[in-house]
Design an enzyme around this catalytic site. Structure first.
Site, short mmCIF file in Angstrom:
data_model
loop_
_atom_site.label_atom_id
_atom_site.label_comp_id
_atom_site.label_asym_id
_atom_site.label_seq_id
_atom_site.Cartn_x
_atom_site.Cartn_y
_atom_site.Cartn_z
CG HIS A 1 2.40 -12.51 -3.79
ND1 HIS A 1 3.46 -11.81 -4.51
CD2 HIS A 1 1.91 -11.45 -2.98
CE1 HIS A 1 3.43 -10.81 -4.22
NE2 HIS A 1 2.51 -10.18 -3.16
CG ASP B 1 -5.11 1.86 1.62
OD1 ASP B 1 -6.07 1.31 1.99
OD2 ASP B 1 -3.95 1.64 1.02
CB ALA C 1 15.07 -8.33 -5.18
CG ASP D 1 -5.67 -8.37 -3.45
OD1 ASP D 1 -5.01 -8.62 -2.49
OD2 ASP D 1 -5.38 -7.65 -4.55
CD1 TRP E 1 -3.33 -3.24 -8.13
CD2 TRP E 1 -3.59 -5.09 -9.35
NE1 TRP E 1 -3.65 -2.84 -9.50
CE2 TRP E 1 -3.99 -4.27 -10.23
CE3 TRP E 1 -3.72 -6.43 -9.91
CZ2 TRP E 1 -4.37 -4.33 -11.38
CZ3 TRP E 1 -4.39 -6.48 -11.06
CH2 TRP E 1 -4.61 -5.58 -11.76
CG HIS F 1 -1.74 -1.30 1.24
ND1 HIS F 1 -3.28 -1.06 1.11
CD2 HIS F 1 -1.70 -2.60 1.29
CE1 HIS F 1 -3.84 -2.21 1.35
NE2 HIS F 1 -2.75 -3.07 1.37
CB SER G 1 -3.99 -0.93 -2.59
OG SER G 1 -4.69 -1.91 -1.68
CD GLU H 1 6.23 -3.44 -9.40
OE1 GLU H 1 6.89 -4.37 -9.30
OE2 GLU H 1 6.29 -2.45 -8.56
CB SER I 1 3.56 -8.82 -7.87
OG SER I 1 4.15 -8.63 -6.70
#
Length: 469
Positions: free
Chosen positions: A365, A135, A348, A389, A368, A32, A158, A373, A370
């Protein structure tokens, strides 16, 4: 007049209602924090002052982990006081993988209400308008904005528009109509996605939805337009405009890749030695804890798959922002795979890894951050959802957008996923030219929308014009 940021032209708003100040109020959890910091960068590019309001520890965390472009933006960080709270360690052996160790922090954020109100009143004394972007889970914290003259607030969700649409439409007495293709999907229930305490927290924050002037999503109308349009028709959201301003993260436009020199991480140098689309990134975000037996199976699966990989091995963040410690990998593993595999401990540079030409897939996993992106970089996804989610995002990636494969079936979440199945899924992810082509097509759509004259860029211009009216 215009200014250039992130390599793109942004128009300054002049003469549109005097001085406008934007205040970001994120939920203090990494996924977030990151999204609203990236949005801060985009809005600051329009010469609008942006205040990012959170605790000192979480402001530090957001800055430390931000992409350099966001860290360098002209954003003022307001450190808000928060009483001490318990910060237990994550439990990797818990049957429910939701990060319940963060609940004491989520309960403590109620104490931010008065510091946030004081900040808003202070800013309103010199600004013509104070715009609060918060948020959705910080709605109670910003409730006093409604009583401040010339202040207005916008809810930021988010998660994907797909997940929000499902969540709110399921609460209706009459199910909201969706197209035939979606009706065929096996949508996971919310069972085991959240803890009971967190569900109560979500419901308690929804009471304040009527105080807001609109809704913001970190998504692109070209890929989630159907769900955004449907959300506007659902009771409670009627007459409220939603704004699809994503992806918030920096992206590559017209073939120009992200500058990897911004993050001089050793894994990027390692990627430079690998062929195009030959490496899988394996990373499960900041709130996932694996038991030791699953770590061992994943290591064996990576080894048996024969694919090149970067595996980010880190424990879930502790509530005190101390970061994660390293988890054990099987003895001798790194030595055996050193020619084609790299283990990265702790943080990383995920965006740079995904933007690298050598990266050809992403086992994730399905948080959102990830997902968006990966979509913006045009990389196919291997879905391994854990909680929240993520199971529904996995459906969006694999069944709706068709840019991914299932690695871990959510229906078998209580079982250890064995190495042979992991190896098969990895090879399938990296071998499917059709899926790679589809992911690249979606990436091109997203990047084109964010480019000058694209739909997302025009929507951002429209939003800035709206708040500076």
């Amino acid at each position: 007049m215009a200014t250039v940021a992130d390599g793109h032209l942004h128009h300054r708003n002049e003469g549109g209602g005097g001085k406008v100040v934007v205040v970001m109020v994120p939920l203090p959890a990494q996924g977030h924090l990151n999204q609203l910091l990236q949005l801060s960068r985009l809005i600051a590019a329009y010469d609008i002052p942006v205040h990012y309001a959170s605790t000192a520890a979480h402001n530090h965390q957001a800055r430390q982990r931000a992409h350099p472009l966001a860290a360098a933006a002209n954003i003022h960080f307001d450190d808000l006081p928060l009483p001490e709270y318990q910060s237990p360690s994550p439990n990797p052996n818990s049957a429910n993988k939701f990060p319940s160790h963060l609940q004491p922090l989520f309960d403590a954020v109620a104490h931010l209400r008065h510091p946030v109100a004081a900040l808003l009143r202070s800013l309103s004394s010199t600004a013509d308008r104070v715009v609060v972007i918060h948020d959705s889970l910080m709605s109670s914290v910003v409730q006093d904005a409604a009583s401040i003259p010339d202040a207005e607030s916008y809810t930021f969700h988010s998660i994907s528009a797909f997940s929000i649409f499902l969540y709110f439409s399921e609460g209706l007495e009459t199910p909201f109509p969706i197209n035939e293709e979606l009706q065929k999907l096996a949508i996971p229930s919310l069972e085991d996605c959240f803890s009971r305490e967190f569900m109560e927290f979500i419901v308690s924050e929804q009471k304040y939805i009527d105080l807001d002037s609109g809704i913001i999503f970190n998504t692109c109308r070209e890929i989630e337009g159907e769900f955004l349009n449907s959300i506007e028709k659902i009771s409670g959201y009627k007459c409220k405009r939603n704004w699809a301003l994503g992806p918030f993260n920096p992206i590559s436009i017209n073939g120009k890749e992200i500058d990897h020199n911004l993050h001089r991480h050793e894994c990027l140098q390692w990627l430079n030695t690998k062929e195009r689309n030959s490496v899988t990134l394996v990373s499960f975000g900041t709130t996932t804890s694996f038991p030791d037996d699953q770590i061992e199976e994943l290591a064996i699966g990576l080894e048996e798959s024969g694919v090149n990989f970067i595996w980010v091995v880190r424990e879930a963040d502790r509530g005190d922002c101390g970061g994660g410690g390293e988890k054990p990998v099987p003895e001798g593993f790194e030595e055996r795979v050193r020619e084609r595999g790299m283990v990265v401990r702790d943080w990383a540079p995920q965006l740079e890894i995904l933007g690298h030409s050598a990266t050809g897939g992403f086992v994730t996993h399905c948080g959102w951050n990830s997902c968006i992106e990966s979509l913006s970089m045009g990389k196919p996804i291997g879905a391994w959802p854990m909680h929240s989610d993520q199971p529904r995002n996995a459906v969006l990636m694999t069944e709706v957008l068709r840019v991914g494969v299932v690695v871990r079936d959510w229906g078998k979440r209580n079982e250890v996923l064995r190495a042979p199945a992991i190896a098969v899924a990895l090879r399938r992810l990296m071998a499917s030219e059709e899926m790679r082509r589809k992911a690249e097509e979606v990436g091109e759509i997203v990047r084109r929308a964010a480019a000058e004259g694209g739909a997302t860029r025009l929507e951002m211009d429209s939003f800035v014009t709206h708040i500076t009216r």
